[in-house]
Design a protein around this motif. Structure first.
Motif, PDB file in Angstrom:
ATOM      1  N   ARG A   1       0.828  -1.214   0.000  1.00 17.33           N
ATOM      2  CA  ARG A   1       0.000   0.000   0.000  1.00 17.33           C
ATOM      3  C   ARG A   1       0.856   1.255   0.000  1.00 17.33           C
ATOM      4  O   ARG A   1       0.483   2.268  -0.593  1.00 17.33           O
ATOM      5  CB  ARG A   1      -0.959  -0.009   1.191  1.00 17.33           C
ATOM      6  CG  ARG A   1      -2.067  -1.052   1.043  1.00 17.33           C
ATOM      7  CD  ARG A   1      -2.974  -1.082   2.259  1.00 17.33           C
ATOM      8  NE  ARG A   1      -3.646   0.186   2.483  1.00 17.33           N
ATOM      9  CZ  ARG A   1      -4.787   0.543   1.885  1.00 17.33           C
ATOM     10  NH1 ARG A   1      -5.384  -0.270   1.059  1.00 17.33           N
ATOM     11  NH2 ARG A   1      -5.332   1.715   2.144  1.00 17.33           N
TER      12      ARG A   1
ATOM     13  N   LEU B   1      -1.147   4.493  -1.459  1.00 23.16           N
ATOM     14  CA  LEU B   1      -2.393   4.557  -0.702  1.00 23.16           C
ATOM     15  C   LEU B   1      -2.121   4.837   0.773  1.00 23.16           C
ATOM     16  O   LEU B   1      -3.022   5.157   1.537  1.00 23.16           O
ATOM     17  CB  LEU B   1      -3.164   3.234  -0.833  1.00 23.16           C
ATOM     18  CG  LEU B   1      -3.748   2.945  -2.213  1.00 23.16           C
ATOM     19  CD1 LEU B   1      -4.250   1.516  -2.308  1.00 23.16           C
ATOM     20  CD2 LEU B   1      -4.866   3.928  -2.519  1.00 23.16           C
TER      21      LEU B   1
ATOM     22  N   VAL C   1      -0.996   8.142  -5.243  1.00 23.50           N
ATOM     23  CA  VAL C   1      -1.134   7.166  -6.314  1.00 23.50           C
ATOM     24  C   VAL C   1      -0.548   7.736  -7.600  1.00 23.50           C
ATOM     25  O   VAL C   1      -0.411   8.938  -7.742  1.00 23.50           O
ATOM     26  CB  VAL C   1      -2.623   6.801  -6.530  1.00 23.50           C
ATOM     27  CG1 VAL C   1      -3.184   6.128  -5.310  1.00 23.50           C
ATOM     28  CG2 VAL C   1      -3.438   8.027  -6.889  1.00 23.50           C
TER      29      VAL C   1
ATOM     30  N   THR D   1       0.016   7.014 -12.071  1.00 25.75           N
ATOM     31  CA  THR D   1      -0.486   6.262 -13.216  1.00 25.75           C
ATOM     32  C   THR D   1       0.519   5.249 -13.753  1.00 25.75           C
ATOM     33  O   THR D   1       0.185   4.448 -14.608  1.00 25.75           O
ATOM     34  CB  THR D   1      -0.887   7.226 -14.351  1.00 25.75           C
ATOM     35  OG1 THR D   1       0.205   8.114 -14.570  1.00 25.75           O
ATOM     36  CG2 THR D   1      -2.113   8.010 -13.988  1.00 25.75           C
TER      37      THR D   1
ATOM     38  N   VAL E   1      -2.649  -1.557  -9.317  1.00 26.49           N
ATOM     39  CA  VAL E   1      -2.788  -2.471  -8.190  1.00 26.49           C
ATOM     40  C   VAL E   1      -3.827  -3.547  -8.505  1.00 26.49           C
ATOM     41  O   VAL E   1      -4.887  -3.253  -9.046  1.00 26.49           O
ATOM     42  CB  VAL E   1      -3.227  -1.699  -6.920  1.00 26.49           C
ATOM     43  CG1 VAL E   1      -3.182  -2.620  -5.703  1.00 26.49           C
ATOM     44  CG2 VAL E   1      -2.356  -0.482  -6.701  1.00 26.49           C
TER      45      VAL E   1
ATOM     46  N   PHE F   1      -5.888  -6.165  -6.337  1.00 29.71           N
ATOM     47  CA  PHE F   1      -6.172  -6.478  -4.939  1.00 29.71           C
ATOM     48  C   PHE F   1      -6.564  -7.944  -4.790  1.00 29.71           C
ATOM     49  O   PHE F   1      -6.784  -8.645  -5.771  1.00 29.71           O
ATOM     50  CB  PHE F   1      -7.310  -5.600  -4.426  1.00 29.71           C
ATOM     51  CG  PHE F   1      -7.011  -4.127  -4.475  1.00 29.71           C
ATOM     52  CD1 PHE F   1      -6.324  -3.514  -3.442  1.00 29.71           C
ATOM     53  CD2 PHE F   1      -7.408  -3.353  -5.546  1.00 29.71           C
ATOM     54  CE1 PHE F   1      -6.046  -2.164  -3.481  1.00 29.71           C
ATOM     55  CE2 PHE F   1      -7.139  -1.991  -5.600  1.00 29.71           C
ATOM     56  CZ  PHE F   1      -6.450  -1.400  -4.558  1.00 29.71           C
TER      57      PHE F   1
ATOM     58  N   GLU G   1      -9.363  -9.037  -3.722  1.00 30.77           N
ATOM     59  CA  GLU G   1     -10.693  -9.188  -4.314  1.00 30.77           C
ATOM     60  C   GLU G   1     -10.672  -8.475  -5.662  1.00 30.77           C
ATOM     61  O   GLU G   1      -9.934  -7.535  -5.843  1.00 30.77           O
ATOM     62  CB  GLU G   1     -11.786  -8.556  -3.444  1.00 30.77           C
ATOM     63  CG  GLU G   1     -11.497  -8.438  -1.978  1.00 30.77           C
ATOM     64  CD  GLU G   1     -10.500  -7.340  -1.635  1.00 30.77           C
ATOM     65  OE1 GLU G   1     -10.571  -6.268  -2.257  1.00 30.77           O
ATOM     66  OE2 GLU G   1      -9.647  -7.569  -0.766  1.00 30.77           O
TER      67      GLU G   1
ATOM     68  N   ARG H   1     -12.682  -6.414  -7.011  1.00 32.76           N
ATOM     69  CA  ARG H   1     -13.125  -5.019  -6.936  1.00 32.76           C
ATOM     70  C   ARG H   1     -13.667  -4.510  -8.262  1.00 32.76           C
ATOM     71  O   ARG H   1     -13.249  -3.464  -8.769  1.00 32.76           O
ATOM     72  CB  ARG H   1     -11.992  -4.096  -6.444  1.00 32.76           C
ATOM     73  CG  ARG H   1     -11.485  -4.481  -5.066  1.00 32.76           C
ATOM     74  CD  ARG H   1     -10.720  -3.371  -4.393  1.00 32.76           C
ATOM     75  NE  ARG H   1     -10.162  -3.820  -3.128  1.00 32.76           N
ATOM     76  CZ  ARG H   1      -9.517  -3.050  -2.274  1.00 32.76           C
ATOM     77  NH1 ARG H   1      -9.331  -1.784  -2.556  1.00 32.76           N
ATOM     78  NH2 ARG H   1      -9.059  -3.534  -1.149  1.00 32.76           N
ATOM     79  N   LEU H   2     -14.583  -5.253  -8.835  1.00 26.52           N
ATOM     80  CA  LEU H   2     -15.206  -4.819 -10.085  1.00 26.52           C
ATOM     81  C   LEU H   2     -16.433  -3.971  -9.775  1.00 26.52           C
ATOM     82  O   LEU H   2     -17.072  -4.153  -8.744  1.00 26.52           O
ATOM     83  CB  LEU H   2     -15.629  -6.039 -10.909  1.00 26.52           C
ATOM     84  CG  LEU H   2     -14.520  -7.037 -11.231  1.00 26.52           C
ATOM     85  CD1 LEU H   2     -15.071  -8.175 -12.070  1.00 26.52           C
ATOM     86  CD2 LEU H   2     -13.366  -6.351 -11.942  1.00 26.52           C
TER      87      LEU H   2
ATOM     88  N   PHE I   1     -12.500   1.039 -17.628  1.00 29.22           N
ATOM     89  CA  PHE I   1     -12.658   2.028 -16.555  1.00 29.22           C
ATOM     90  C   PHE I   1     -11.341   2.711 -16.169  1.00 29.22           C
ATOM     91  O   PHE I   1     -11.271   3.926 -16.042  1.00 29.22           O
ATOM     92  CB  PHE I   1     -13.280   1.338 -15.336  1.00 29.22           C
ATOM     93  CG  PHE I   1     -13.438   2.225 -14.137  1.00 29.22           C
ATOM     94  CD1 PHE I   1     -14.540   3.055 -14.009  1.00 29.22           C
ATOM     95  CD2 PHE I   1     -12.483   2.228 -13.120  1.00 29.22           C
ATOM     96  CE1 PHE I   1     -14.690   3.873 -12.912  1.00 29.22           C
ATOM     97  CE2 PHE I   1     -12.632   3.045 -12.006  1.00 29.22           C
ATOM     98  CZ  PHE I   1     -13.739   3.870 -11.905  1.00 29.22           C
ATOM     99  N   GLY I   2     -10.303   1.894 -15.997  1.00 30.90           N
ATOM    100  CA  GLY I   2      -9.020   2.438 -15.555  1.00 30.90           C
ATOM    101  C   GLY I   2      -8.498   3.528 -16.474  1.00 30.90           C
ATOM    102  O   GLY I   2      -7.973   4.546 -16.013  1.00 30.90           O
TER     103      GLY I   2
ATOM    104  N   VAL J   1     -11.089   6.858 -16.548  1.00 33.59           N
ATOM    105  CA  VAL J   1     -11.041   7.844 -15.459  1.00 33.59           C
ATOM    106  C   VAL J   1      -9.830   8.765 -15.597  1.00 33.59           C
ATOM    107  O   VAL J   1      -9.741   9.782 -14.931  1.00 33.59           O
ATOM    108  CB  VAL J   1     -11.017   7.196 -14.053  1.00 33.59           C
ATOM    109  CG1 VAL J   1     -12.271   6.385 -13.830  1.00 33.59           C
ATOM    110  CG2 VAL J   1      -9.784   6.343 -13.852  1.00 33.59           C
ATOM    111  N   ARG J   2      -8.919   8.416 -16.484  1.00 35.68           N
ATOM    112  CA  ARG J   2      -7.790   9.315 -16.729  1.00 35.68           C
ATOM    113  C   ARG J   2      -8.082  10.280 -17.866  1.00 35.68           C
ATOM    114  O   ARG J   2      -7.214  11.033 -18.279  1.00 35.68           O
ATOM    115  CB  ARG J   2      -6.554   8.508 -17.103  1.00 35.68           C
ATOM    116  CG  ARG J   2      -6.065   7.696 -15.960  1.00 35.68           C
ATOM    117  CD  ARG J   2      -4.870   6.881 -16.355  1.00 35.68           C
ATOM    118  NE  ARG J   2      -4.525   6.000 -15.273  1.00 35.68           N
ATOM    119  CZ  ARG J   2      -3.529   5.151 -15.315  1.00 35.68           C
ATOM    120  NH1 ARG J   2      -2.782   5.087 -16.405  1.00 35.68           N
ATOM    121  NH2 ARG J   2      -3.267   4.390 -14.293  1.00 35.68           N
TER     122      ARG J   2
ATOM    123  N   ARG K   1      -7.917  -5.256 -16.206  1.00 34.85           N
ATOM    124  CA  ARG K   1      -8.119  -3.825 -15.975  1.00 34.85           C
ATOM    125  C   ARG K   1      -6.800  -3.157 -15.595  1.00 34.85           C
ATOM    126  O   ARG K   1      -6.490  -2.058 -16.053  1.00 34.85           O
ATOM    127  CB  ARG K   1      -9.154  -3.628 -14.864  1.00 34.85           C
ATOM    128  CG  ARG K   1      -9.406  -2.179 -14.512  1.00 34.85           C
ATOM    129  CD  ARG K   1     -10.465  -2.053 -13.450  1.00 34.85           C
ATOM    130  NE  ARG K   1     -10.080  -2.788 -12.242  1.00 34.85           N
ATOM    131  CZ  ARG K   1     -10.908  -3.064 -11.245  1.00 34.85           C
ATOM    132  NH1 ARG K   1     -12.156  -2.669 -11.299  1.00 34.85           N
ATOM    133  NH2 ARG K   1     -10.493  -3.738 -10.190  1.00 34.85           N
ATOM    134  N   ALA K   2      -6.027  -3.840 -14.743  1.00 40.92           N
ATOM    135  CA  ALA K   2      -4.749  -3.269 -14.333  1.00 40.92           C
ATOM    136  C   ALA K   2      -3.775  -3.229 -15.509  1.00 40.92           C
ATOM    137  O   ALA K   2      -3.034  -2.257 -15.680  1.00 40.92           O
ATOM    138  CB  ALA K   2      -4.169  -4.083 -13.183  1.00 40.92           C
TER     139      ALA K   2
END
Ligand SMILES: Nc1ncnc2c1ncn2[C@@H]1O[C@H](COP(=O)(O)OP(=O)(O)OP(=O)(O)O)[C@@H](O)[C@H]1O
Ligand SMILES: [Mg+2]
Lengths: 256, 277
Positions: A59, A64, A82, A84, A88, A90, A92, A94-95, A107-108, A111-112, A155-156
């Motif tokens: 973290r 974070l 954080v 770019t 990360v 995780f 879980e 985390r969708l 999404f990743g 948001v940028r 996603r990552a």
């Protein structure tokens, strides 16, 4: 990771890092004066007993959590919050349950501020990479645990990070799926040439994926130990040297 | 068809709409299970009224009620009442939505604001809006303003509290995930907090819609000379019992219609929440 770069990126230098939490008013030191250099494109596994600070380390690297002392430099620049260049994964997945697989992976990037069409094109490519091409339009509730975790990995990867930070990403999966996913992680790491820092409970997973294993101690004060895994790739879990390495790592834990 | 049946997991994964259709089960059995009791009740009413098992002066046969309803609608008398009732509750509900959702979203995000306002909110919520109606009449007079305001007051709190609750229960882990991708505060709000709160907001909206009609009737029974609620009282006063029931059924119909609109909207916006359940 553009072609114009003359040197590989994704080097992590941890310098004099310390971090403590306050628990019931008392200070609880978790990381103490930690020093480590992680080469660009290296795969480092972090193992250690529960509560020794593996997640805390990750973290801090993710930005974070702010360190109390020392610093982390990525490609020479100190980490502040954080960034770019890091992504990360995780424990879980985390969708976002209201987005499809495609929406989640895009999404990743979105948001940028990357335009939707471009983000989705990149996302499609990474969805195929984790073998979920047919499930682009499925919602997270319609996926199995392993599939959901692969979406999180896609996603990552979609944001093309220099550094992948993984906190027990396969911990919640069954043994069969876990082995398949380890193979996929090994392939992705090889193909994408990212620096990978992987926290795991599973010593076999550490040996299978890592160039070096960082063994964090139970008692604070004793410095963490680094073990080179100089086995040829792709690795074979049943090979004699692999088994010997596993025995050695277990001895580190006093599990003999 | 056979091939599809042979491969159910794939089918379920690629066609969520089909899965939902299957779950709703629109067969004859489903129809009977869903509407059977209601049809039974309607038939029992009609038979007991025409056979004289109950006093038909108090419970007139349904065809008489339907005739009264038709007469009222055809002559336009009831249409006026419907229009004014819809306007009162519509303005009040709309204002409650317009204020409650943004305020709730804001309060849910900022801990300090929420903590400071929570005791006041709890107190207001526990104070029955009807009990406050005399106060509103004193302040705003016996006209439209006090009627609209009492409905607004009663509908605001379910929406506000549901929205605050929705925002507060958003999974912190999802917010953290969005932050690791470099999302700004505003983006996190727009892409994570807002969509995650929508199901909870809808719970508040549906509760509020019911409350709006409840308060509408109460407000129209006191010092009104138009409106469906007024018609219920007025018809009873003039012993036009079929018209009274016509107005009551009209109110029930309004409530059902409002609920159906909200349910359809909810289905459109939160299909994912049904799937997660
Ligand atoms: N936010 C926090 N506040 C207070 N203490 C914390 C916090 N986060 C972690 N700790 C403490 O720091 C220590 C290390 O926690 P950490 O989560 O890094 O362990 P870990 O090595 O990841 O363990 P595990 O293998 O069980 O996941 C623990 O003793 C924990 O109680
Ligand atoms: Mg941990």
């Amino acid at each position: 990771m553009g072609a114009h770069q003359t040197f590989p990126r994704g080097a992590v230098r941890i310098h004099g890092l310390s971090k403590s939490f306050t628990l019931n008013g008392a200070a609880l030191p978790v990381l103490r004066d930690m020093n480590l250099y992680i080469r660009p494109g290296e795969s480092l596994a972090v193992v250690g007993p529960s509560g020794c600070g593996k997640t805390t380390l990750l973290r801090v690297l993710a930005g974070l959590e702010a360190p109390d002392g020392g610093q982390v430099r990525i490609d020479g620049r100190p980490v502040q919050g954080v960034g770019t260049e890091r992504a990360v994964i995780f424990q879980e997945p985390r969708l976002l349950p209201w987005l499809t697989v495609l929406g989640n992976v895009a999404f990743g990037f979105e948001v940028r501020g990357v335009p939707k069409a471009e983000a989705e094109a990149q996302a499609r490519q990474n969805i195929r990479l984790v073998g979920l091409g047919e499930f682009e339009d499925a919602f997270p509730a319609q996926l199995s645990g392993g599939m959901a975790q692969r979406v999180g990995i896609a996603r990552a990867l979609a944001v093309q990070p220099e550094i992948l930070l993984l906190d027990e990403p396969l911990g919640a999966l069954d043994a069969m799926t876990r082995i398949t996913m380890q193979d996929e992680l090994a392939r992705i790491w090889r193909e994408q040439q990212v620096t990978m820092i992987l926290v795991t409970h599973d010593l076999e997973e550490a040996i299978f994926l890592a160039d070096r294993v960082l063994v964090m101690p139970r008692e604070k004060g004793t410095p963490p130990r680094l073990i080179d895994i100089d086995l040829p790739r792709p690795r074979d879990r049943s090979e004699a040297r692999f088994v010997a390495m596993r025995r050695r790592l277990m001895a580190e834990f006093g599990l003999h | 068809m056979v091939l599809q049946l042979l491969d159910p997991p794939f089918q379920a994964a690629t066609s969520p709409a089909a899965a939902i259709r299957r779950r709703t089960g629109v067969g004859a059995r489903g129809f009977a299970a869903r509407w059977g009791l209601l049809i039974g009740f309607v038939m029992l009413w009609q038979v007991s009224s025409t056979r004289g098992w109950v006093n038909p002066a108090v419970f007139p046969p349904l065809d008489t009620i339907a005739a009264a309803l038709w007469k009222g609608l055809a002559s336009g008398a009831l249409l006026d009442d419907i229009a004014i009732s819809l306007r009162r509750s519509g303005i009040a509900f709309g204002a409650a939505v317009a204020l409650g959702i943004p305020l709730g979203l804001f309060m849910g995000q900022i801990r300090a604001v929420e903590r400071a306002l929570d005791p006041v909110l709890q107190l207001f919520r526990q104070t029955s809006a009807l009990a406050l109606y005399p106060v509103f009449i004193l302040l705003l007079g016996l006209g439209e303003a006090s009627k609209v305001f009492v409905i607004f007051w009663a509908t605001l709190f379910p929406i506000l509290l549901a929205t605050i609750g929705g925002v507060k229960q958003v999974d912190r882990k999802l917010i953290e995930m969005a932050r690791t991708f470099g999302a700004s505060r505003l983006t996190v709000f727009r892409r994570v907090v807002l969509p995650a709160s929508v199901p909870a907001i809808f719970v508040g909206l549906r509760l509020s819609a019911t409350t709006a009609l409840l308060l509408l009737i109460a407000a129209e029974m006191i010092g009104a000379n138009k409106g469906v609620g007024f018609q219920v009282m007025n018809a009873q006063y003039n012993f036009q019992i079929p018209l009274m029931f016509a107005a009551i059924f009209l109110l029930a119909g309004l409530g059902l219609a409002a609920n159906i609109v909200l349910v359809l909207l909810q289905r459109r916006l939160c299909r994912w929440a049904d799937m997660t359940r």
